[in-house]
Design an enzyme around this catalytic site. Structure first.
Site, PDB file in Angstrom:
ATOM      1  CG  ASP A   1     -67.506 -10.557 -48.984  1.00 52.16           C
ATOM      2  OD1 ASP A   1     -68.226 -11.564 -49.021  1.00 52.16           O
ATOM      3  OD2 ASP A   1     -67.799  -9.486 -49.539  1.00 52.16           O
TER       4      ASP A   1
ATOM      5  CE  LYS B   1     -70.419  -9.655 -52.378  1.00 52.32           C
ATOM      6  NZ  LYS B   1     -69.740 -10.254 -51.251  1.00 52.32           N
TER       7      LYS B   1
END
Length: 176
Positions: A15, A26
């Site tokens: 991310d 995650k």
């Protein structure tokens, strides 16, 4: 599976990636990287260049989102946790660059990621960090480069079989 040598490599997304190669993804990605490292299994990040954030020096500075503890306490409308307890519910964790074999982008592969190697790929490609944020096609290109990068690193063929959450490239078993 890793202990039994049934996994050849791990491939995950990201991310956000700091200047030094530390990567936020995650929750659980860091644990997977530690396991891969312990079992001498290569650990790859596949992410578009727009994931790099030059304003963040290291993973320590990556902001981590914390989710509402109700996500853990309830299953639908039914509370499944005892009353009066608290929960810690981070959405992401940070994997240090030292656990990452390579970062695969639409612009190339960054082996042994660190500030110098990350900067080098951006200079080589004649793009600036700011320009990379506009990479809409990047995500599609990363998947293609991820497979090419794995082929290059593991001498695999181009035959790709996708099955559930694992893939095989010329017999290599990969966790996604």
């Amino acid at each position: 599976l890793m202990k039994d040598k049934k996994i050849d490599l791990v491939l995950v997304g990201a991310d956000r990636i700091a200047k030094n190669g530390d990567t936020a993804n995650k929750i659980g990605t860091y644990s997977l990287a530690v396991l891969a490292h312990h079992h001498n299994i290569p650990f790859y990040i596949a992410a578009p260049c727009s994931t790099f954030d030059p304003s963040i020096e290291t993973g320590i500075s990556i902001p981590i989102e914390y989710r509402d503890e109700k996500e853990i306490f309830y299953c639908g409308r039914k509370r499944i946790a005892p009353p009066g307890i608290a929960a810690f519910n981070p959405a992401f964790d940070v994997t240090p660059a030292s656990l990452i074999t390579s970062i695969i982008t639409e612009k190339g592969i960054i082996s042994n990621p660190c500030a110098e190697s990350i900067e080098k790929i951006f200079v080589t490609c004649h793009i600036r960090y700011k320009d990379s944020r506009d990479s809409i096609v990047g995500a599609k290109m990363v998947i293609s480069n991820a497979f090419k990068g794995i082929e290059r690193c593991h001498n695999a063929s181009t035959e790709i079989i996708i099955n559930a959450a694992a893939i095989r490239i010329n017999g290599a078993k990969i966790v996604l």
